[in-house]
Write an enzyme that holds these catalytic residues in place. Structure first.
Site, mmCIF file in Angstrom:
data_model
loop_
_atom_site.group_PDB
_atom_site.id
_atom_site.type_symbol
_atom_site.label_atom_id
_atom_site.label_comp_id
_atom_site.label_asym_id
_atom_site.label_seq_id
_atom_site.Cartn_x
_atom_site.Cartn_y
_atom_site.Cartn_z
ATOM 1 N N GLN A 193 -40.350 61.347 43.989
ATOM 2 C CA GLN A 193 -40.784 62.735 44.161
ATOM 3 C C GLN A 193 -41.061 63.039 45.641
ATOM 4 O O GLN A 193 -40.933 64.173 46.081
ATOM 5 C CB GLN A 193 -42.053 63.019 43.344
ATOM 6 N N ASP B 252 -53.637 64.181 38.592
ATOM 7 C CA ASP B 252 -53.206 64.569 37.247
ATOM 8 C C ASP B 252 -54.395 64.792 36.330
ATOM 9 O O ASP B 252 -54.338 65.584 35.388
ATOM 10 C CB ASP B 252 -52.271 63.523 36.660
ATOM 11 N N ASN C 142 -53.721 59.647 39.362
ATOM 12 C CA ASN C 142 -52.619 60.307 40.068
ATOM 13 C C ASN C 142 -51.424 59.356 40.097
ATOM 14 O O ASN C 142 -51.497 58.219 39.595
ATOM 15 C CB ASN C 142 -53.049 60.718 41.478
ATOM 16 N N LYS C 143 -50.348 59.800 40.690
ATOM 17 C CA LYS C 143 -49.088 59.056 40.709
ATOM 18 C C LYS C 143 -49.284 57.585 41.066
ATOM 19 O O LYS C 143 -50.044 57.264 41.981
ATOM 20 C CB LYS C 143 -48.135 59.725 41.703
ATOM 21 N N ARG D 111 -46.039 64.867 27.660
ATOM 22 C CA ARG D 111 -46.521 63.885 28.655
ATOM 23 C C ARG D 111 -48.037 63.789 28.489
ATOM 24 O O ARG D 111 -48.703 64.819 28.334
ATOM 25 C CB ARG D 111 -46.159 64.305 30.092
ATOM 26 N N ARG E 181 -42.722 69.372 36.519
ATOM 27 C CA ARG E 181 -43.647 68.241 36.631
ATOM 28 C C ARG E 181 -44.772 68.641 37.580
ATOM 29 O O ARG E 181 -44.725 69.695 38.197
ATOM 30 C CB ARG E 181 -42.895 67.007 37.152
ATOM 31 N N GLY E 182 -45.793 67.747 37.687
ATOM 32 C CA GLY E 182 -46.966 68.096 38.493
ATOM 33 C C GLY E 182 -47.976 68.772 37.584
ATOM 34 O O GLY E 182 -47.616 69.658 36.785
ATOM 35 N N ALA E 183 -49.237 68.345 37.683
ATOM 36 C CA ALA E 183 -50.228 68.768 36.690
ATOM 37 C C ALA E 183 -50.344 70.298 36.522
ATOM 38 O O ALA E 183 -50.239 70.798 35.389
ATOM 39 C CB ALA E 183 -51.580 68.133 37.015
HETATM 40 O O1 MRU Z 1 -44.867 62.344 37.394
HETATM 41 P P1 MRU Z 1 -45.181 63.601 38.149
HETATM 42 O O2 MRU Z 1 -44.142 63.944 39.169
HETATM 43 O O3 MRU Z 1 -45.486 64.747 37.223
HETATM 44 O O4 MRU Z 1 -46.520 63.254 38.936
HETATM 45 C C1 MRU Z 1 -47.116 64.263 39.709
HETATM 46 C C2 MRU Z 1 -48.305 63.785 40.449
HETATM 47 O O5 MRU Z 1 -48.727 62.657 40.347
HETATM 48 C C3 MRU Z 1 -49.024 64.804 41.285
HETATM 49 O O6 MRU Z 1 -49.631 64.193 42.384
HETATM 50 C C4 MRU Z 1 -50.116 65.505 40.447
HETATM 51 O O7 MRU Z 1 -49.607 65.968 39.244
HETATM 52 C C5 MRU Z 1 -50.742 66.624 41.187
HETATM 53 S S1 MRU Z 1 -49.667 67.996 41.344
HETATM 54 C C6 MRU Z 1 -50.459 69.212 42.207
#
Ligand code: MRU
Length: 355
Positions: A194, A235, A253-254, A89, A46-48
């Site tokens: 997270q 993201d 973002n999240k 996703r 996970r994470g962009a």
């Molecule tokens: O749902 P997730 O855990 O994939 O969400 C991740 C985030 O929101 C991060 O802040 C974002 O992807 C940046 S990661 C460097």
């Protein structure tokens, strides 16, 4: 171990299984495309930026598994698998973007053998580039922090959200490398936690002072002057805010990021977004970005124990948009930008920045 990589011995993808954190730091091998898709959907990876690498390696995996049934049929089979990976996703732009990058490499090939090699080489290059980029981003971001300061962060935008080093937490690691001691307040980040499950793990592993708070305490912490800057990842960053936000950009973002930005603004705490250019989407407006909605079970249950009467209606969006007017700095691998952003800085590779 990198968050996601190619295992040459087993000829498949290997990743840190983030569903097992914080108890276990274990590797998961995705040997097939369906296993990778499931891993993305379940947030094993996970994470962009890490999703970008997963997309790239996903096409390489598809290219190495598809039957050699004539080159045209082979390409069709890989493209179908690539589509499944790209759409696993919807919000992080990096996933579909890096799938497309590797697919474009394949289309330029003339044989299955060449395609298999070229896809893997391209995917490995994308993963390596992510680490190098995050290092540069971190060094730029570290210039915003002073010795002894405390950063609040939301979700996990660290080494485990990228191939390595991280974006928001990469800024903290780079500050440490430059000899500054910076502490972190980590928001728990309900409902998938997270912040508590992942951010705390990687910060403690690197001996960075971290204090975990429930999401609802972030306002109090800012009110009490405990926070010198909020630093988060993204993201997807769009430069066109669409109907709702007009010509200012938007950071997706999240879920909960918007709330942190509003409270930071109220208390004059700098709000910093750390994201590479690969997360900036210059093609779409905010109206075209899909905010992922996740399974109601994530709210109705906590680790298998009921948290609400079964059947309770649930709205569980995974991301929210923060208008650029609430962002003080956008840190990328090419420098620190102060909104309003100049579109031309993001449409070429020769970006200019204030530092
Ligand atoms: O749902 P997730 O855990 O994939 O969400 C991740 C985030 O929101 C991060 O802040 C974002 O992807 C940046 S990661 C460097």
């Amino acid at each position: 171990m990198r968050t996601i990589a190619w295992d040459d011995d087993r000829d498949c993808i290997v990743m840190v299984d983030q569903t097992k954190l914080p108890e276990e730091y274990t590797a998961y091998h995705a040997e097939t495309v369906p296993q990778l898709v499931e891993s993305i959907e379940r947030l094993r990876v996970r994470g962009a930026p890490a999703l970008g690498a997963a997309g790239a390696f996903g096409v390489a995996l598809a290219a190495r598994r598809a039957d050699e049934d004539g080159f045209a049929a082979y390409l069709d089979a890989v493209a179908a698998d690539a589509e499944a990976v790209a759409t696993a996703r919807p919000t992080a732009v990096n996933l579909a973007r890096e799938v497309e990058t590797v697919l474009a490499e394949l289309r330029a090939c003339s044989s299955v053998t060449e395609a298999r090699e070229r896809a893997l080489t391209a995917a490995k290059g994308i993963a390596d580039a992510d680490v190098e980029r995050n290092r540069r981003l971190g060094a730029h971001g570290a210039t915003l922090l002073s010795d002894g300061e405390t950063v609040m962060t939301h979700c996990n935008a660290g080494a485990l959200a990228t191939v390595d080093w991280g974006t928001a937490l990469g800024v903290v690691y780079s500050a440490h490398e430059a000899g500054k001691t910076v502490s972190v307040i980590a928001n728990e980040t309900r409902p998938l936690n997270q912040g508590s499950r992942i951010t705390t793990v990687e910060l403690r592993e690197r001996d960075v002072d971290v204090t975990l708070i429930p999401d609802n305490a972030s306002g109090l912490c800012m009110q009490e002057g405990m926070v010198d800057a909020v630093v988060v990842g993204a993201d997807r960053v769009v430069l066109d805010g669409g109907e709702q936000f007009g010509d200012q950009g938007v950071v997706f973002n999240k879920i909960g990021t918007y709330k942190q930005a509003v409270v930071a603004d109220r208390h004059d705490v700098p709000f910093v977004v750390a994201a590479p250019h690969s997360t900036v989407d210059t093609e779409r407006s905010a109206d075209e970005v899909e905010i992922e909605e996740r399974d109601p079970v994530e709210l109705r249950e906590i680790y298998g124990t009921p948290n609400a009467p079964s059947g309770t209606p649930v709205y569980n969006p995974a991301f929210d948009p923060t208008p650029m007017e609430l962002v003080d700095y956008l840190v990328t691998e090419t420098g620190v930008y102060e909104p309003p952003l100049d579109r031309s800085s993001f449409e070429t590779t020769e970006e200019r920045a204030t530092t």
